[in-house]
Design an enzyme around this catalytic site. Structure first.
Site, mmCIF file in Angstrom:
data_model
loop_
_atom_site.group_PDB
_atom_site.id
_atom_site.type_symbol
_atom_site.label_atom_id
_atom_site.label_comp_id
_atom_site.label_asym_id
_atom_site.label_seq_id
_atom_site.Cartn_x
_atom_site.Cartn_y
_atom_site.Cartn_z
ATOM 1 N N GLU A 1 -15.491 19.693 30.739
ATOM 2 C CA GLU A 1 -15.060 21.089 30.747
ATOM 3 C C GLU A 1 -15.428 21.771 32.057
ATOM 4 O O GLU A 1 -16.612 21.877 32.387
ATOM 5 C CB GLU A 1 -15.712 21.854 29.591
ATOM 6 C CG GLU A 1 -15.319 23.323 29.548
ATOM 7 C CD GLU A 1 -16.033 24.103 28.464
ATOM 8 O OE1 GLU A 1 -15.557 25.195 28.121
ATOM 9 O OE2 GLU A 1 -17.065 23.622 27.956
ATOM 10 N N ASP B 1 -10.777 25.527 28.476
ATOM 11 C CA ASP B 1 -11.278 26.807 27.997
ATOM 12 C C ASP B 1 -10.541 27.904 28.768
ATOM 13 O O ASP B 1 -10.754 28.072 29.974
ATOM 14 C CB ASP B 1 -12.785 26.894 28.214
ATOM 15 C CG ASP B 1 -13.403 28.130 27.566
ATOM 16 O OD1 ASP B 1 -12.769 29.207 27.622
ATOM 17 O OD2 ASP B 1 -14.516 28.027 27.020
ATOM 18 N N GLN C 1 -10.107 26.133 24.067
ATOM 19 C CA GLN C 1 -10.965 27.222 23.622
ATOM 20 C C GLN C 1 -10.477 28.532 24.228
ATOM 21 O O GLN C 1 -9.707 28.530 25.194
ATOM 22 C CB GLN C 1 -12.422 26.971 24.025
ATOM 23 C CG GLN C 1 -13.036 25.760 23.343
ATOM 24 C CD GLN C 1 -14.445 25.475 23.815
ATOM 25 O OE1 GLN C 1 -14.787 25.723 24.967
ATOM 26 N NE2 GLN C 1 -15.268 24.934 22.929
ATOM 27 N N GLU D 1 -14.486 30.762 20.999
ATOM 28 C CA GLU D 1 -15.818 30.681 21.624
ATOM 29 C C GLU D 1 -16.062 31.998 22.374
ATOM 30 O O GLU D 1 -16.032 32.052 23.595
ATOM 31 C CB GLU D 1 -15.919 29.482 22.567
ATOM 32 C CG GLU D 1 -17.346 29.224 23.011
ATOM 33 C CD GLU D 1 -17.459 28.102 24.027
ATOM 34 O OE1 GLU D 1 -18.444 27.356 23.985
ATOM 35 O OE2 GLU D 1 -16.558 27.975 24.886
#
Length: 255
Positions: free
Chosen positions: A139, A174, A200, A236
């Protein structure tokens, strides 16, 4: 219909992980994920997952010496033994809890030696994860929240995945981090779809609920659906309110 996963690193973080799983189920989430679950017995987590029918999508490798400022071990030269012990621990926990993915955290490092170290540890992680049917995730983290983190852009992640060449190595996309570093979420999601293992989201720039800020998540969620991506998306985000009081966005987007 779009589905959502509660990231229990932030949501219901004031509760023990098994209790947080049950709270996420009561709130209507379709799955859960977490950061570092190791303080809780895997058997207790399994019991909560079985009680609720939820799946744990992912968890992270340990960060290392958190008090000393570490945020991952796998790109730190000279720390391979610790990094691989953290990978082994995460994979064992994921296997016990039937968690589908492990995010291998790179840590604060730069340069060619760090790159070689990270890729060697990812090869190890993928080899160990393959017989378990577990995906390894990497990530990119933005340089505002994590200055000096080894992995900061999707382009860098794409290059790493191309060099490591393991089918179970995927990108954790993300939207919060990617928007801060690169933007162009719609095109980037579509182009990187074959590499994406999990998505996310949170608002930008405050990392709050996804109903304000500079990202139009109504549009982004439509882009994701049109891509054919059908796995739960990871909520998140951070809030000063109790998690149960932050969920108006979920019903709005599902509607």
């Amino acid at each position: 219909m779009i589905r959502f996963s509660a990231n229990l690193g932030f949501l219901w973080a004031d509760r023990a992980l098994p209790d947080a799983i049950r709270a996420a189920h009561a709130a209507g989430f379709d799955a859960v994920e977490c950061h570092w679950p190791y303080a809780f017995a895997a058997a207790d987590v399994v019991a909560a997952l079985e009680d609720t029918g939820l799946t744990m999508l992912g968890l992270n490798t340990r960060r290392g010496d958190v008090a000393g400022g570490e945020n991952g071990l796998s790109a730190l030269p000279g720390r391979a033994a610790e990094a691989r012990a953290a990978i082994d621990e995460a994979l064992a926990y994921a296997d016990q809890t039937r968690t589908g993915a492990v995010h291998v955290m790179a840590g604060f490092a730069q340069g060619a030696q760090a790159a070689a170290c990270f890729e060697a540890n990812l090869e190890y992680a993928c080899t160990q994860a393959a017989p378990l049917g577990i995906t390894i995730l990497i990530e990119p983290l933005n340089h505002y929240d994590a200055p000096g983190y080894f992995l900061s852009t999707t382009r860098q992640a794409e290059d790493i995945i191309a060099r490591v060449v393991r089918p179970n190595l995927k990108l954790m996309f993300d939207c919060y981090h990617v928007q801060l570093m690169e933007g162009d979420l719609s095109h980037r999601l579509t182009r990187l779809q074959p590499l994406i293992g999990h998505i996310q989201f949170a608002s930008v720039p405050d990392r709050g609920t996804p109903d304000h800020g500079e990202i139009n998540y109504q549009h982004i969620f439509e882009v994701i659906e049109n891509m054919g991506y059908d796995r739960p998306l990871g909520a998140e985000y951070k809030s000063n309110l109790p998690s149960d009081q932050t969920l108006q966005w979920m019903q709005a987007y599902r509607g």
